[in-house]
Design a protein around this motif. Structure first.
Motif, PDB file in Angstrom:
ATOM      1  N   LEU A  64       3.697   9.076   9.072  1.00 59.26           N
ATOM      2  CA  LEU A  64       2.842   7.912   8.886  1.00 59.26           C
ATOM      3  C   LEU A  64       3.112   6.920  10.018  1.00 59.26           C
ATOM      4  CD1 LEU A  64       0.923   6.163   7.115  1.00 59.26           C
ATOM      5  CD2 LEU A  64       2.956   5.372   5.904  1.00 59.26           C
ATOM      6  N   LEU A  65       2.062   6.556  10.764  1.00 54.38           N
ATOM      7  CA  LEU A  65       2.224   5.658  11.901  1.00 54.38           C
ATOM      8  C   LEU A  65       1.963   4.197  11.528  1.00 54.38           C
ATOM      9  CD1 LEU A  65       0.540   7.782  14.716  1.00 54.38           C
ATOM     10  CD2 LEU A  65       2.950   7.712  14.024  1.00 54.38           C
ATOM     11  N   SER A  66       0.909   3.942  10.741  1.00 53.80           N
ATOM     12  CA  SER A  66       0.612   2.547  10.392  1.00 53.80           C
ATOM     13  C   SER A  66      -0.307   2.488   9.188  1.00 53.80           C
ATOM     14  CB  SER A  66      -0.031   1.811  11.568  1.00 53.80           C
ATOM     15  OG  SER A  66      -1.311   2.354  11.855  1.00 53.80           O
ATOM     16  N   ILE A  67      -0.218   1.364   8.466  1.00 56.08           N
ATOM     17  CA  ILE A  67      -1.144   1.019   7.387  1.00 56.08           C
ATOM     18  C   ILE A  67      -1.601  -0.409   7.639  1.00 56.08           C
ATOM     19  CG2 ILE A  67      -1.451   0.670   4.915  1.00 56.08           C
ATOM     20  CD1 ILE A  67       0.740   2.688   4.400  1.00 56.08           C
ATOM     21  N   VAL A  68      -2.897  -0.618   7.739  1.00 53.42           N
ATOM     22  CA  VAL A  68      -3.452  -1.939   8.020  1.00 53.42           C
ATOM     23  C   VAL A  68      -4.502  -2.281   6.971  1.00 53.42           C
ATOM     24  CG1 VAL A  68      -4.642  -3.376   9.716  1.00 53.42           C
ATOM     25  CG2 VAL A  68      -3.041  -1.608  10.491  1.00 53.42           C
ATOM     26  N   VAL A 116       0.827  -1.207   0.000  1.00 55.41           N
ATOM     27  CA  VAL A 116       0.000   0.000   0.000  1.00 55.41           C
ATOM     28  C   VAL A 116       0.864   1.261   0.000  1.00 55.41           C
ATOM     29  CG1 VAL A 116      -1.810   1.245   1.239  1.00 55.41           C
ATOM     30  CG2 VAL A 116      -1.837  -1.258   1.181  1.00 55.41           C
ATOM     31  N   SER A 117       1.991   1.233   0.679  1.00 59.36           N
ATOM     32  CA  SER A 117       2.849   2.424   0.768  1.00 59.36           C
ATOM     33  C   SER A 117       3.412   2.837  -0.587  1.00 59.36           C
ATOM     34  CB  SER A 117       3.992   2.177   1.749  1.00 59.36           C
ATOM     35  OG  SER A 117       4.770   1.049   1.345  1.00 59.36           O
ATOM     36  N   ILE A 164      -8.641  -0.475   3.627  1.00 58.63           N
ATOM     37  CA  ILE A 164      -7.315  -0.092   4.096  1.00 58.63           C
ATOM     38  C   ILE A 164      -7.477   1.048   5.101  1.00 58.63           C
ATOM     39  CG2 ILE A 164      -5.017   0.681   3.454  1.00 58.63           C
ATOM     40  CD1 ILE A 164      -5.727  -1.995   2.228  1.00 58.63           C
ATOM     41  N   VAL A 165      -6.830   0.924   6.253  1.00 53.84           N
ATOM     42  CA  VAL A 165      -6.896   1.961   7.287  1.00 53.84           C
ATOM     43  C   VAL A 165      -5.493   2.551   7.471  1.00 53.84           C
ATOM     44  CG1 VAL A 165      -7.469   2.506   9.675  1.00 53.84           C
ATOM     45  CG2 VAL A 165      -8.790   0.764   8.439  1.00 53.84           C
ATOM     46  N   VAL A 166      -5.374   3.866   7.288  1.00 53.42           N
ATOM     47  CA  VAL A 166      -4.094   4.567   7.417  1.00 53.42           C
ATOM     48  C   VAL A 166      -4.161   5.472   8.644  1.00 53.42           C
ATOM     49  CG1 VAL A 166      -2.473   6.155   6.329  1.00 53.42           C
ATOM     50  CG2 VAL A 166      -3.728   4.494   4.923  1.00 53.42           C
ATOM     51  N   THR A 167      -3.152   5.377   9.508  1.00 54.11           N
ATOM     52  CA  THR A 167      -3.087   6.209  10.709  1.00 54.11           C
ATOM     53  C   THR A 167      -1.852   7.097  10.639  1.00 54.11           C
ATOM     54  OG1 THR A 167      -4.143   4.458  12.014  1.00 54.11           O
ATOM     55  CG2 THR A 167      -3.032   6.213  13.226  1.00 54.11           C
ATOM     56  N   GLN A 187      -7.044   9.288  11.166  1.00 54.17           N
ATOM     57  CA  GLN A 187      -7.123   8.132  10.271  1.00 54.17           C
ATOM     58  C   GLN A 187      -7.876   8.497   9.007  1.00 54.17           C
ATOM     59  OE1 GLN A 187      -8.991   4.888  12.418  1.00 54.17           O
ATOM     60  NE2 GLN A 187      -7.024   4.082  13.106  1.00 54.17           N
ATOM     61  N   CYS A 188      -7.544   7.782   7.963  1.00 52.77           N
ATOM     62  CA  CYS A 188      -8.334   7.828   6.741  1.00 52.77           C
ATOM     63  C   CYS A 188      -8.458   6.407   6.214  1.00 52.77           C
ATOM     64  CB  CYS A 188      -7.732   8.760   5.692  1.00 52.77           C
ATOM     65  SG  CYS A 188      -6.056   8.333   5.140  1.00 52.77           S
TER      66      CYS A 188
END
Length: 342
Positions: free
Chosen positions: A187-191, A169-170, A208-211, A225-226
């Motif tokens: 960017l803290l995390s991508i799940v 995703v990155s 996809i959840v981006v924090t 988050q988005c």
């Protein structure tokens, strides 16, 4: 030969001669000025006299200012300010090749004002010859509480073969946030961090959840988050893209140009709406099936039903002969209309 027509005080004359058919032009000596009238004048012989075209002998051109004012320190990019905080931006300065006549402003914000909503300020400068230049400054007012996450609206992955492919995703975006003044956003995390495409995912999607968060500044530790969805779409012909039918078997073979031909055979006791027991559906590359063109009753295998109905037929003969078998003809017509009945 023409006479020397003269030269305006702020211009110079350009001519090699005054003979018949010779040309003459003028150039202004001040930067940003241009002579009025045509670009060139011609010496012509009219009515037994040598004269310059466009009445130059009587009316000399004048030098006209055509250059717009220019500005310095115009912040064309959007400026960011925090809600209920002082907004700072540069007021542009204007200059002109001749002189600035006036500068007027549209908008209420000034440097140092406390803003509660987005503001646009437009500065327009005019010179004495009707030329103008405009500088617009747009101030985006945002809350200080949260960083600004920035995800794509969606991501579409095209499945082109049966090989499983991993996507990180990155790699899809250089950064998943917008910069906020006086803060460092990371960017803290991508799940999940990656997704895998394969044929069985066609038509499905996943979230996809981006924090992201502030790691420096007044609101360090605040997160946002988005989310967006990944959709899997077929970009080739696959048997799995053909609609399912529980009462039929399917046999597919490759066709020319990356296409596919699938023959569907009904189980015992089932037929298609047209009475047939098999039907071929064709897919053309990249993923165009022909079943949408078929009558809906001809797409699926239908159970052959035994009719318990009794049809009474009364035949009235209006002619003098009785050797025409109307009942037989009508019975054969009804049988032909009811292909799924026995």
């Amino acid at each position: 030969m023409c006479m020397d027509p003269g030269t305006p005080g702020d211009a110079k004359q350009i001519a090699s001669s005054y003979e018949i058919d010779a040309t003459l032009s003028y150039a202004c000596t001040r930067t940003g000025f241009k002579p009025t009238g045509p670009e060139n004048y011609t010496c012509e012989y009219n009515n037994n006299a040598a004269v310059w075209s466009d009445n130059l002998d009587n009316v000399l051109p004048t030098c006209e200012d055509i250059q717009k004012p220019i500005y310095n320190a115009c912040q064309a990019e959007r400026q960011t300010a925090f809600k209920m905080q002082y907004a700072y931006f540069n007021v542009p300065t204007f200059s002109d090749n001749f002189a600035i006549k006036s500068v007027y402003t549209i908008g209420f914000a000034s440097p140092g004002d406390v803003l509660t909503s987005d503001e646009e300020v437009t500065y327009t400068a005019n010179d004495f010859n009707g030329n103008s230049a405009t500088c617009s400054i747009y101030i985006v007012v945002s809350e200080r509480a949260k960083p600004m996450a920035d995800c794509p609206s969606k991501k579409i992955i095209s499945v082109v073969d049966r090989i499983e492919t991993v996507y990180y995703v990155s790699d899809w975006k250089t950064q998943f946030y917008q910069e906020v003044d006086a803060h460092t956003t990371e960017l803290l995390s991508i799940v999940p961090e990656s997704v895998t495409s394969y044929v069985s995912k066609i038509g499905a999607s996943e979230e996809i959840v981006v924090t992201i968060g502030f790691t420096d500044g007044a609101n360090v530790g605040e997160e946002a988050q988005c989310k967006f969805r990944v959709f899997y779409e077929a970009d080739a012909c696959f048997e799995e893209c053909l609609f399912s039918d529980s009462f039929a078997t399917t046999d597919c073979v490759d066709a020319a140009g990356g296409g596919l031909e699938c023959t569907r055979t009904c189980s015992d006791g089932y037929v298609f709406g047209n009475g047939g027991t098999s039907k071929t559906f064709i897919c053309s590359s990249p993923n165009t099936w022909d079943f949408d063109k078929a009558d809906p009753t001809d797409r699926y295998c239908l159970l052959i039903q035994n009719a318990d109905d009794t049809i009474d037929v009364q035949v009235f003969y209006n002619y003098d002969f009785l050797n025409h078998n109307c009942f037989g003809n009508f019975f054969n017509k009804v049988i032909g209309e009811l292909s799924t009945f026995e």
